[in-house]
Design a protein around this motif. Structure first.
Motif, mmCIF file in Angstrom:
data_model
loop_
_atom_site.group_PDB
_atom_site.id
_atom_site.type_symbol
_atom_site.label_atom_id
_atom_site.label_comp_id
_atom_site.label_asym_id
_atom_site.label_seq_id
_atom_site.Cartn_x
_atom_site.Cartn_y
_atom_site.Cartn_z
ATOM 1 N N GLY A 12 -3.966 6.951 -6.076
ATOM 2 C CA GLY A 12 -3.327 8.263 -5.563
ATOM 3 C C GLY A 12 -3.363 7.698 -3.857
ATOM 4 O O GLY A 12 -2.261 8.375 -3.584
ATOM 5 N N ARG A 13 -4.459 8.309 -3.100
ATOM 6 C CA ARG A 13 -4.679 7.850 -1.314
ATOM 7 C C ARG A 13 -3.324 7.107 -1.435
ATOM 8 O O ARG A 13 -2.617 6.984 -0.659
ATOM 9 N N LEU A 14 -3.591 5.795 -1.661
ATOM 10 C CA LEU A 14 -2.428 4.255 -1.533
ATOM 11 C C LEU A 14 -1.454 4.931 -1.591
ATOM 12 O O LEU A 14 -0.320 4.240 -1.474
ATOM 13 N N HIS A 15 -0.970 5.074 -2.674
ATOM 14 C CA HIS A 15 0.365 5.579 -3.393
ATOM 15 C C HIS A 15 1.076 6.633 -2.318
ATOM 16 O O HIS A 15 2.250 5.853 -1.641
ATOM 17 N N THR A 16 0.334 7.563 -2.237
ATOM 18 C CA THR A 16 0.884 8.347 -1.132
ATOM 19 C C THR A 16 0.804 7.774 0.270
ATOM 20 O O THR A 16 2.195 8.241 0.835
ATOM 21 N N ALA A 17 -0.218 7.071 0.679
ATOM 22 C CA ALA A 17 0.450 6.011 2.242
ATOM 23 C C ALA A 17 1.020 5.573 2.081
ATOM 24 O O ALA A 17 1.973 4.735 3.188
ATOM 25 N N LEU A 18 1.860 4.620 0.918
ATOM 26 C CA LEU A 18 2.775 3.096 1.187
ATOM 27 C C LEU A 18 4.070 3.417 0.284
ATOM 28 O O LEU A 18 4.923 2.584 0.442
ATOM 29 N N ALA A 19 3.936 4.405 -0.970
ATOM 30 C CA ALA A 19 4.726 4.073 -1.834
ATOM 31 C C ALA A 19 5.743 4.410 -0.523
ATOM 32 O O ALA A 19 6.458 5.224 -0.232
ATOM 33 N N ASP A 20 7.170 3.442 -1.589
ATOM 34 C CA ASP A 20 8.408 4.245 -0.762
ATOM 35 C C ASP A 20 8.492 4.288 1.198
ATOM 36 O O ASP A 20 9.027 4.381 1.125
ATOM 37 N N ARG A 21 7.671 2.713 1.350
ATOM 38 C CA ARG A 21 7.766 2.304 2.460
ATOM 39 C C ARG A 21 7.571 0.740 2.522
ATOM 40 O O ARG A 21 6.825 0.097 1.709
ATOM 41 N N THR A 22 8.217 0.311 3.893
ATOM 42 C CA THR A 22 8.653 -0.959 3.733
ATOM 43 C C THR A 22 7.390 -1.300 4.677
ATOM 44 O O THR A 22 6.559 -0.623 5.812
ATOM 45 N N LEU A 23 6.457 -2.799 4.156
ATOM 46 C CA LEU A 23 5.400 -2.888 4.951
ATOM 47 C C LEU A 23 5.969 -3.540 6.315
ATOM 48 O O LEU A 23 6.479 -4.502 6.623
ATOM 49 N N THR A 24 5.564 -3.179 6.941
ATOM 50 C CA THR A 24 4.738 -4.319 8.697
ATOM 51 C C THR A 24 3.371 -4.654 9.406
ATOM 52 O O THR A 24 3.825 -5.770 9.664
ATOM 53 N N ARG A 25 3.460 -4.565 7.571
ATOM 54 C CA ARG A 25 1.493 -5.417 8.405
ATOM 55 C C ARG A 25 1.019 -5.874 7.117
ATOM 56 O O ARG A 25 1.261 -5.334 6.195
ATOM 57 N N CYS A 26 0.928 -6.927 6.940
ATOM 58 C CA CYS A 26 0.128 -7.941 5.866
ATOM 59 C C CYS A 26 -0.773 -8.299 5.652
ATOM 60 O O CYS A 26 0.005 -9.948 6.438
ATOM 61 N N ASP A 27 -2.599 -8.511 5.760
ATOM 62 C CA ASP A 27 -3.496 -9.813 5.580
ATOM 63 C C ASP A 27 -4.105 -9.816 4.996
ATOM 64 O O ASP A 27 -4.879 -8.450 4.359
ATOM 65 N N LEU A 28 -4.188 -10.676 3.921
ATOM 66 C CA LEU A 28 -4.899 -11.096 2.447
ATOM 67 C C LEU A 28 -5.588 -11.955 3.155
ATOM 68 O O LEU A 28 -5.436 -13.266 3.307
ATOM 69 N N ARG A 29 -6.971 -11.771 2.951
ATOM 70 C CA ARG A 29 -8.107 -12.563 3.542
ATOM 71 C C ARG A 29 -8.936 -13.257 2.441
ATOM 72 O O ARG A 29 -10.233 -12.923 2.491
ATOM 73 N N VAL A 30 -8.425 -13.871 1.758
ATOM 74 C CA VAL A 30 -9.086 -14.811 0.443
ATOM 75 C C VAL A 30 -8.649 -16.062 0.197
ATOM 76 O O VAL A 30 -7.108 -15.491 0.939
ATOM 77 N N PRO A 31 -8.949 -16.592 0.327
ATOM 78 C CA PRO A 31 -8.115 -18.516 0.987
ATOM 79 C C PRO A 31 -7.072 -18.855 0.180
ATOM 80 O O PRO A 31 -6.308 -19.125 0.196
ATOM 81 N N ARG A 32 -6.645 -18.304 -1.159
ATOM 82 C CA ARG A 32 -5.964 -18.666 -1.770
ATOM 83 C C ARG A 32 -4.439 -18.064 -1.281
ATOM 84 O O ARG A 32 -3.603 -18.569 -1.956
ATOM 85 N N PHE A 33 -4.873 -16.838 -1.226
ATOM 86 C CA PHE A 33 -3.316 -16.065 -0.571
ATOM 87 C C PHE A 33 -3.505 -15.492 0.569
ATOM 88 O O PHE A 33 -1.990 -14.854 1.102
#
Length: 268
Positions: A12-33
């Motif tokens: 619920g918290r993530l949906h409220t903060a992120l949904a319907d908004r465009t990502l301006t930052r993405c950092d996935l700190r696992v080797p595969r991705f």
């Protein structure tokens, strides 16, 4: 400890903060991705499935995460100090113009096609907090292996999804059975009531900031509001029902708690 209710609140918290908004930052700190970049894509929604989180973004992609024992997602306003843990524990960062979601200590983090979500969560049994909850299927799943210890059967997400070690301990207490009792030894009405109680407990806690399984109206003499759980984490302390010291032992690599007077069945 993240269980079905905690994961629902996190979604619920993530949906409220992120949904319907465009990502301006993405950092996935696992080797595969580590080279994956979702910036410029809009987040469509964030949904829970049992103890799993599915963050869906434009382009038919889903970021699948699982909190397990101590993982967490934290949401911060732009400019707010991050306080979820040291930087080396960060596994994911998703940000937009207003908020930044930071995933700490995530043991499972993978990017997959939305159409392939079932490969990650299709093995799950009925979701205790999901719209497709099916108590009959959950009961059949639990009883499919009658010789299996009750605690292990409750923790198996293939039977019903959303129960972790806290609810396992509390449900066994409320069923008056030790976690090692073969689930097939439960009387049929008790087994059916166990499934109903599991749903009721998670529903009651889906919006609570502090998990509670004890009923205030039934609190005994001297019981304080802080005593919100019947047996979980109470090793050596008096049982809230009878006063006998609560015991603990290993259950498939996890600590199990029980009252030797209130709960019947085998013990280690």
């Amino acid at each position: 400890m993240p269980e079905g209710d905690t994961v629902l609140q996190t979604a619920g918290r993530l949906h409220t903060a992120l949904a319907d908004r465009t990502l301006t930052r993405c950092d996935l700190r696992v080797p595969r991705f580590a080279t994956a970049d979702l910036t410029g894509r809009k987040v469509l929604d964030v949904v829970p499935r049992g103890k799993h989180l599915l963050t869906r973004v434009e382009g038919g992609l889903t970021l699948h995460s699982h909190l397990r024992m101590d993982g967490a997602w934290r949401v911060y306003a732009i400019g707010e100090r991050w306080r979820g843990g040291p930087a080396h524990q960060i596994r994911a960062i998703l940000g937009n113009a207003e908020h930044t979601a930071v995933g700490y200590r995530l043991p499972v983090l993978e990017l997959l096609r939305t159409q392939d979500e079932e490969k990650a969560v299709g093995h799950l049994g009925p979701d205790l907090l999901g719209p497709g909850w099916d108590s009959d299927t959950a009961l059949r799943n639990l009883l499919a292996d009658p010789g299996r210890p009750l605690g292990e059967a409750l923790l198996d997400q293939r039977n019903l999804a959303g129960i972790g070690n806290v609810y396992q301990a509390e449900l066994c207490f409320l069923a008056r059975a030790t976690p090692w009792l073969p689930i097939g030894d439960l009387p049929a009405p008790t087994a059916a009531r166990l499934v109903t109680t599991a749903r009721q407990l998670l529903e009651a806690n889906r919006d609570r900031p502090v998990r509670t399984t004890t009923a205030p109206a039934r609190r005994g003499p001297g019981r304080t509001p802080k005593e919100r759980l019947w047996v979980y984490g109470r090793a050596g302390r008096p049982c809230l029902r009878c006063g006998t010291p609560v015991r603990t032992a290993d259950l498939d690599g996890r600590p199990a708690y029980w009252c030797p007077r209130c709960q019947s069945g085998p013990t280690p």
